[in-house]
Design a protein around this motif. Structure first.
Motif, PDB file in Angstrom:
ATOM      1  N   ASP A  11      42.979   1.786 104.596  1.00  0.00           N
ATOM      2  CA  ASP A  11      42.455   0.800 103.644  1.00  0.00           C
ATOM      3  C   ASP A  11      43.589   0.076 102.924  1.00  0.00           C
ATOM      4  N   ARG A  12      44.556   0.864 102.460  1.00  0.00           N
ATOM      5  CA  ARG A  12      45.683   0.270 101.730  1.00  0.00           C
ATOM      6  C   ARG A  12      46.501  -0.665 102.622  1.00  0.00           C
ATOM      7  N   ARG A  13      46.719  -0.221 103.855  1.00  0.00           N
ATOM      8  CA  ARG A  13      47.499  -1.024 104.793  1.00  0.00           C
ATOM      9  C   ARG A  13      46.786  -2.349 105.100  1.00  0.00           C
ATOM     10  N   ASN A  14      45.481  -2.267 105.328  1.00  0.00           N
ATOM     11  CA  ASN A  14      44.710  -3.472 105.632  1.00  0.00           C
ATOM     12  C   ASN A  14      44.747  -4.461 104.480  1.00  0.00           C
ATOM     13  N   LEU A  15      44.644  -3.927 103.282  1.00  0.00           N
ATOM     14  CA  LEU A  15      44.680  -4.763 102.088  1.00  0.00           C
ATOM     15  C   LEU A  15      46.007  -5.518 102.000  1.00  0.00           C
ATOM     16  N   ARG A  16      47.075  -4.771 102.203  1.00  0.00           N
ATOM     17  CA  ARG A  16      48.413  -5.388 102.175  1.00  0.00           C
ATOM     18  C   ARG A  16      48.534  -6.491 103.220  1.00  0.00           C
ATOM     19  N   GLU A  17      48.063  -6.210 104.424  1.00  0.00           N
ATOM     20  CA  GLU A  17      48.215  -7.178 105.508  1.00  0.00           C
ATOM     21  C   GLU A  17      47.387  -8.430 105.245  1.00  0.00           C
ATOM     22  N   LEU A  18      46.193  -8.227 104.708  1.00  0.00           N
ATOM     23  CA  LEU A  18      45.355  -9.387 104.393  1.00  0.00           C
ATOM     24  C   LEU A  18      46.015 -10.263 103.338  1.00  0.00           C
ATOM     25  N   ARG A  19      46.575  -9.621 102.328  1.00  0.00           N
ATOM     26  CA  ARG A  19      47.239 -10.387 101.271  1.00  0.00           C
ATOM     27  C   ARG A  19      48.432 -11.138 101.822  1.00  0.00           C
ATOM     28  N   ARG A  20      49.127 -10.496 102.743  1.00  0.00           N
ATOM     29  CA  ARG A  20      50.281 -11.136 103.371  1.00  0.00           C
ATOM     30  C   ARG A  20      49.834 -12.389 104.136  1.00  0.00           C
ATOM     31  N   LEU A  21      48.627 -12.343 104.681  1.00  0.00           N
ATOM     32  CA  LEU A  21      48.084 -13.487 105.413  1.00  0.00           C
ATOM     33  C   LEU A  21      47.508 -14.545 104.471  1.00  0.00           C
ATOM     34  N   GLY A  22      47.622 -14.289 103.181  1.00  0.00           N
ATOM     35  CA  GLY A  22      47.176 -15.280 102.202  1.00  0.00           C
ATOM     36  C   GLY A  22      45.738 -15.120 101.747  1.00  0.00           C
ATOM     37  N   PHE A  23      45.157 -13.973 102.017  1.00  0.00           N
ATOM     38  CA  PHE A  23      43.780 -13.743 101.596  1.00  0.00           C
ATOM     39  C   PHE A  23      43.710 -13.150 100.196  1.00  0.00           C
ATOM     40  N   ARG A  24      42.682 -13.571  99.464  1.00  0.00           N
ATOM     41  CA  ARG A  24      42.308 -12.855  98.260  1.00  0.00           C
ATOM     42  C   ARG A  24      41.263 -11.841  98.694  1.00  0.00           C
ATOM     43  N   VAL A  25      41.405 -10.633  98.217  1.00  0.00           N
ATOM     44  CA  VAL A  25      40.545  -9.566  98.717  1.00  0.00           C
ATOM     45  C   VAL A  25      39.768  -8.917  97.583  1.00  0.00           C
ATOM     46  N   LEU A  26      38.484  -8.758  97.798  1.00  0.00           N
ATOM     47  CA  LEU A  26      37.659  -7.992  96.863  1.00  0.00           C
ATOM     48  C   LEU A  26      37.114  -6.777  97.605  1.00  0.00           C
ATOM     49  N   SER A  27      37.440  -5.594  97.102  1.00  0.00           N
ATOM     50  CA  SER A  27      36.877  -4.367  97.661  1.00  0.00           C
ATOM     51  C   SER A  27      35.917  -3.780  96.640  1.00  0.00           C
ATOM     52  N   VAL A  28      34.699  -3.588  97.037  1.00  0.00           N
ATOM     53  CA  VAL A  28      33.740  -2.992  96.109  1.00  0.00           C
ATOM     54  C   VAL A  28      33.142  -1.734  96.725  1.00  0.00           C
ATOM     55  N   TRP A  29      32.743  -0.834  95.858  1.00  0.00           N
ATOM     56  CA  TRP A  29      32.091   0.392  96.303  1.00  0.00           C
ATOM     57  C   TRP A  29      30.604   0.140  96.479  1.00  0.00           C
ATOM     58  N   GLU A  30      30.010   0.850  97.407  1.00  0.00           N
ATOM     59  CA  GLU A  30      28.571   0.648  97.619  1.00  0.00           C
ATOM     60  C   GLU A  30      27.770   0.983  96.362  1.00  0.00           C
ATOM     61  N   CYS A  31      28.257   1.946  95.558  1.00  0.00           N
ATOM     62  CA  CYS A  31      27.527   2.284  94.342  1.00  0.00           C
ATOM     63  C   CYS A  31      27.559   1.136  93.329  1.00  0.00           C
ATOM     64  N   GLU A  32      28.677   0.382  93.320  1.00  0.00           N
ATOM     65  CA  GLU A  32      28.774  -0.775  92.430  1.00  0.00           C
ATOM     66  C   GLU A  32      27.749  -1.834  92.806  1.00  0.00           C
ATOM     67  N   VAL A  33      27.611  -2.027  94.126  1.00  0.00           N
ATOM     68  CA  VAL A  33      26.694  -3.060  94.605  1.00  0.00           C
ATOM     69  C   VAL A  33      25.255  -2.684  94.253  1.00  0.00           C
ATOM     70  N   LEU A  34      24.959  -1.403  94.388  1.00  0.00           N
ATOM     71  CA  LEU A  34      23.573  -0.988  94.205  1.00  0.00           C
ATOM     72  C   LEU A  34      23.211  -0.746  92.744  1.00  0.00           C
ATOM     73  N   LYS A  35      24.220  -0.446  91.910  1.00  0.00           N
ATOM     74  CA  LYS A  35      23.867  -0.034  90.548  1.00  0.00           C
ATOM     75  C   LYS A  35      24.384  -0.937  89.440  1.00  0.00           C
TER      76      LYS A  35
END
Ligand SMILES: [Zn+2]
Length: 139
Positions: free
Chosen positions: A100-124
């Motif tokens: 997860d951490r590696r993917n986040l880093r790589e996406l940011r390197r590609l110029g992406f803004r990234v939002l990671s949310v937990w399923e509990c956040e979405v549901l509650k």
């Protein structure tokens, strides 16, 4: 990566071996929230991007992950490690987190803004999530 223990349910096992699961209930909820807020034109499960983000706004370069609390070890839900095959699970979870951490880093390197949310956040915690989404697009 070691194979999952034989006792694991085949569907779960498939998910573990393969990639992230898709079209889960929290993901569906996330998509309807985006729709309510007027953010349209995203793509789902973009395989060519690191971590295969669940939701991607390609031209805006925004990637959203809806992480399962069990698999990705949500601190709030704090699921314990299964007692059977504990060592296997610990390795598995550590690998998940590192990936997860590696993917986040790589996406940011590609110029992406990234939002990671937990399923509990979405549901509650919908109103908080809406604020997060708006902040993401306002950047
Ligand atoms: Zn959680």
């Amino acid at each position: 990566m070691p194979r999952p223990p034989k006792s694991v349910d085949p569907a779960v096992s498939r998910r573990m071996i393969g990639n992230r699961s898709s079209n889960t209930k929290p993901e569906q909820r996330m998509r309807s929230l985006l729709c309510e807020l007027g953010y349209r034109g995203y793509r789902l499960n973009v395989r060519k991007l690191p971590g295969r983000p669940d939701i991607v706004f390609v031209t805006k370069r925004i990637a959203i992950f809806v992480n399962g609390c069990f698999w990705h070890r949500c601190p709030k839900c704090n699921y314990g490690t299964p007692k059977t095959n504990a060592e296997y699970w610990q390795t598995k979870f550590a690998t998940n987190r590192a990936r997860d951490r590696r993917n986040l880093r790589e996406l940011r390197r590609l110029g992406f803004r990234v939002l990671s949310v937990w399923e509990c956040e979405v549901l509650k915690d919908e109103s908080r999530l809406k604020r997060k989404i708006k902040a993401l697009f306002a950047q």
